[in-house]
Each structure stands twice: as structure tokens, then as C-alpha cells.
Write an enzyme that holds these catalytic residues in place. Structure first.
Site, PDB file in Angstrom:
ATOM      1  CE  LYS A 157     -21.881   6.762 -12.790  1.00 34.32           C
ATOM      2  NZ  LYS A 157     -23.101   6.172 -13.147  1.00 34.32           N
ATOM      3  NE  ARG A 165     -28.051 -12.393 -27.460  1.00 32.43           N
ATOM      4  CZ  ARG A 165     -28.746 -13.502 -27.749  1.00 32.43           C
ATOM      5  NH1 ARG A 165     -29.437 -14.124 -26.801  1.00 32.43           N
ATOM      6  NH2 ARG A 165     -28.757 -13.993 -28.969  1.00 32.43           N
ATOM      7  CG  ASP A 216     -29.362   2.829  -8.242  1.00 29.49           C
ATOM      8  OD1 ASP A 216     -28.204   2.591  -7.839  1.00 29.49           O
ATOM      9  OD2 ASP A 216     -29.602   3.407  -9.314  1.00 29.49           O
ATOM     10  CE1 TYR A 262     -27.720   9.812 -13.965  1.00 30.43           C
ATOM     11  CE2 TYR A 262     -28.684   7.765 -14.761  1.00 30.43           C
ATOM     12  CZ  TYR A 262     -27.883   8.871 -14.964  1.00 30.43           C
ATOM     13  OH  TYR A 262     -27.245   9.040 -16.160  1.00 30.43           O
TER      14      TYR A 262
HETATM   15  C1  LIG Z   1     -27.554   6.148  -8.959  1.00 28.54           C
HETATM   16  C2  LIG Z   1     -27.364   5.783 -10.394  1.00 28.54           C
HETATM   17  N1  LIG Z   1     -28.034   4.731 -10.907  1.00 28.54           N
HETATM   18  C3  LIG Z   1     -27.891   4.372 -12.203  1.00 28.54           C
HETATM   19  C4  LIG Z   1     -27.078   5.077 -13.064  1.00 28.54           C
HETATM   20  C5  LIG Z   1     -26.971   4.678 -14.507  1.00 28.54           C
HETATM   21  O1  LIG Z   1     -25.778   3.998 -14.731  1.00 28.54           O
HETATM   22  P1  LIG Z   1     -24.991   3.974 -16.124  1.00 28.54           P
HETATM   23  O2  LIG Z   1     -24.542   5.368 -16.402  1.00 28.54           O
HETATM   24  O3  LIG Z   1     -23.910   2.995 -15.877  1.00 28.54           O
HETATM   25  O4  LIG Z   1     -25.960   3.498 -17.159  1.00 28.54           O
HETATM   26  C6  LIG Z   1     -26.363   6.171 -12.574  1.00 28.54           C
HETATM   27  C7  LIG Z   1     -25.487   6.946 -13.469  1.00 28.54           C
HETATM   28  O5  LIG Z   1     -25.031   8.019 -13.124  1.00 28.54           O
HETATM   29  C8  LIG Z   1     -26.516   6.536 -11.210  1.00 28.54           C
HETATM   30  O6  LIG Z   1     -25.867   7.595 -10.681  1.00 28.54           O
END
Ligand SMILES: Cc1ncc(COP(=O)(O)O)c(C=O)c1O
Length: 380
Positions: free
Chosen positions: A198, A47, A173, A99
Site C-alpha cells: 500500500k 530465504r 496493523d 481487513y
Molecule cells: C489493513 C490491511 N492489512 C493487511 C492487508 C493484506 O496485505 P497484502 O494484500 O499485501 O497481503 C491489507 C490488504 O488490503 C490491508 O488493507
């Protein structure tokens, strides 16, 4: 070294034991110690630290131009851990087009722990300036945003945030752009967050997240939280993301090339009311996008004149584009954000148009993609 070289080599020396060129999947939870309290090579428990994870963390740090990286079990786990930097009573300014899962975490979970949030249109940096208070400790932006692909000037927001009396941290992000297209730390951001699920993973076979920073003290606070909270990825997942990253530059160029072909079909199409793409001439912030991004990426959003019914018919009529959530993989995906990825924003100020379609343009042949979208549009 240049990006393409770092994508293949950063953080990944051949294994010292065997010479294995690929970083092994260290599928172990614990490590033999030389004596009580004397770990052999700094590894005690997975961890806290794992060699496969460390290779991924160092690779991502090199790609983002940051000194330090931390990997997480999902993008949301990475986001949640960053939010644990601040105390109850803190005010957070966030984009009004983030998101849906990020909005859900902020609005439905973290408000209960005494954080307050203002969601503003960060495409105008003055809105960020107006929202800052003496309690603001974090500013959270996405650019391009999910799902509207809006662009925020990272450097302009960083200048505003860093000159404010409360000294908030700017978090970007960078999931949609990836470090190949855009490097927020070089534009003044303090923290970069990724859903590695992604484009970084790139093959729709892993869920993961990451946090990158330049400042050692900030890294140490986040590393403490990573270990204390424990939302870490397993070594197999780290290996998959590392493998995906090796082809990131090639994939991102082809995603953008294929997207350009589909934009030709969609731009001015009789059934399309509004088309969204970072580099599109009609995008009011295309200039900023061209300044801070290498290309426009592989995501396209558009609103259909026929609204919700039309969007659902289109999304159900494609044959090559798979109707699915997520994005950034080699295969093309189509979705209706209001009914799928962004359902949690329904009824809120972040609610999206029910006629909105989001495409994640994959790496198939561009003419095949174009034909599929065209026949589906005819049926929408
Ligand atoms: C821009 C963005 N940030 C964060 C996330 C969250 O990521 P995760 O699905 O890996 O938890 C997503 C998921 O679609 C996203 O599109």
C-alpha cells in the site's frame, strides 16, 4: 535523524563494492562460503538473509522506531507469520472491522489449527478488557480500520493488554497510517504489521509485507519463523518498496491534502448518508486520531443513501478514479468493499454495508479528482 532523512537513508549505505548509491538488487539465492560452515558475511541462503531485504528491514525498523524489522512476501504472509507465535488452544482478540483478508485468515484458516477468535469493537478499549481471558495471547487491532476508518486508542489498549494476567502481545496493523502518520511501538504496541503493498510501496507495482518489533527476543522468534515458514519477498520487490519509501512523507502529506478537498464535496452531499474519515469533526474518535496521527491520511469511506445499486453505479461512473482493489498508490482508486475487498466478510458479524464506497485518494490534481467524483455522484 528526522523521519524524512530516515526514509531516504536508513539501512542504505552506498554499496561497499561499487559505491552504488542505490542499494543493489541482490538477485541471488545463495552465497559463496569461505569454508564448510564459514559464510563470508553472514549470508548463506536468501530465504534466511539477503542484502536488499536486509536494507528494507532496517529502513522500516528505523521508521517505526523499532529495533528490528522483517520483510515478507505479502501483508497476509506477515500476518500469518505473527500468528504462528502462539500455540493451538490460544485465544485471540481482534477488531471487528479488520481487513477482510485478515478476518478470512483468522476465521477460515487458523480456527482449523485450534485458535479461537473474538472480534470486538476496539474503538472502546473496555471491550478489549472484557474479551481478554487467561488463554488470550494476542490482541490484534487496526487503526484506522479498513474499510470504516474507525480509530482505536493504541495507548489505552496497550495499557489494558499489558496489565492483564495472561500477558498478551498487542499487534497493530499500521498499513493505513504508515509510520509517517503514526508509530504504534512508541504508543505501547509490541508488534507492528504492514502490507507494504500500500502506501509504503506507494506505486501499485509490488505486493509485500513487514513486521516490526522493539524486543530482541521477540524478533528472534519471528526471524526463526520467517526462515522456517519461508514467506519472504524477492530482492526486486524489496528494492521497489525501498524506493517507494523515499517519497513517503511527501506523498502522505499530499494524499491528506487531496482527501481534504474531496471531503468538502462529500460532507453534507445530498446522496451521502454517512461519511467516514479519521479527522472529521463528526467522527466520535477524531480526538484520539488527532493525538496519535500526524494527519488524517488519504482514505475516505462513505455510505450512499441509494444503497448497493447506487454504490455500484458510482464506482462504475468515475473516469479518473480507477475501479480497483488495493490502495495507497499514486493513482486514485474507488471500490465497493461489500462486493470486492470485503466479500469474505459477507454473512459474518464483520459484514459491511452494501452501499459503502471506499476511496484511495491519489496524487492527481485535486480539482480534477473533485470534478470526477462530482460527475459520478450525479450519475449514482
Ligand atoms: C489493513 C490491511 N492489512 C493487511 C492487508 C493484506 O496485505 P497484502 O494484500 O499485501 O497481503 C491489507 C490488504 O488490503 C490491508 O488493507
Amino acid at each position: 535523524m528526522e523521519f524524512e532523512t530516515l526514509a531516504i537513508h536508513a539501512g542504505q549505505a552506498p554499496d561497499p563494492e561499487s559505491g552504488a548509491v542505490m542499494t543493489p538488487i541482490y538477485q541471488t539465492s545463495t552465497y559463496k562460503q569461505n569454508g564448510v560452515g564459514k559464510p563470508r558475511q553472514g549470508y548463506e541462503y536468501s530465504r534466511t538473509k539477503n542484502p536488499t531485504r536486509l536494507a528494507l528491514e532496517n529502513c522500516l525498523a528505523a521508521l517505526e522506531g523499532g529495533g528490528f524489522g522483517l520483510a515478507f512476501s505479502s501483508g497476509m504472509a506477515a500476518t500469518d507469520t505473527v500468528l504462528r507465535l502462539v500455540d493451538s488452544g490460544t485465544h485471540v482478540v481482534a477488531g471487528n472491522d479488520v481487513y477482510g483478508g485478515t478476518f478470512r485468515l483468522f476465521d477460515k484458516v487458523l480456527r482449523r489449527y485450534g485458535l479461537s477468535f473474538d472480534f470486538v469493537d476496539t474503538t472502546d478499549p473496555e471491550n478489549v478488557a472484557d474479551a481478554l481471558t487467561l488463554q488470550t495471547k494476542l490482541v490484534w487491532i487496526e487503526t484506522p480500520t479498513n474499510p470504516l476508518l474507525s480509530i482505536t486508542d493504541i495507548r489505552a489498549v496497550a495499557d489494558i493488554v499489558h496489565s492483564h494476567a495472561s500477558r498478551p502481545l498487542l499487534v497493530v496493523d499500521n498499513t493505513f497510517a504508515t509510520p509517517y502518520l503514526q508509530r504504534p511501538l512508541e504508543l505501547g504496541a509490541d508488534i507492528v504489521v504492514h502490507s507494504t503493498t500500500k502506501y509504503l510501496g506507494g506505486h501499485s507495482d509490488v505486493v509485500g509485507g513487514a513486521v516490526l518489533v522493539k524486543d530482541r527476543e521477540l524478533y528472534e522468534r519471528l526471524a526463526f519463523l520467517q526462515n522456517a515458514v519461508g514467506a519472504v519477498p524477492g530482492p526486486m520487490d524489496c528494492f521497489l518498496v525501498l524506493r517507494g519509501i523515499k517519497t513517503l512523507p511527501l506523498r502522505m502529506d499530499r494524499h491528506a491534502e487531496n482527501a481534504a478537498c474531496l471531503l468538502e464535496l462529500l460532507d453534507g452531499h445530498a446522496k451521502v448518508r454517512r461519511l467516514m474519515y479519521p479527522f472529521l469533526a463528526t467522527n466520535p474518535h477524531a480526538g484520539v486520531a488527532r493525538q496519535q496521527m500526524r494527519n488524517g491520511g488519504g482514505m475516505i469511506s462513505f455510505v450512499l443513501k441509494g444503497g448497493k445499486e447506487s454504490a455500484i453505479r458510482l464506482a462504475e461512473a468515475t473516469q479518473l478514479f480507477t475501479l480497483a482493489e488495493s490502495l495507497g498508490g499514486v493513482e486514485s482508486l474507488i471500490e465497493v468493499p461489500a462486493a470486492m475487498t470485503h466479500l469474505s466478510t459477507s454473512g459474518s458479524q464483520l459484514a459491511v454495508d452494501p452501499g459503502l464506497i471506499r476511496l484511495s485518494v491519489g496524487l492527481e490534481n485535486k480539482d480534477d479528482l473533485s470534478k470526477d467524483l462530482e460527475q459520478a455522484l450525479n450519475r449514482a
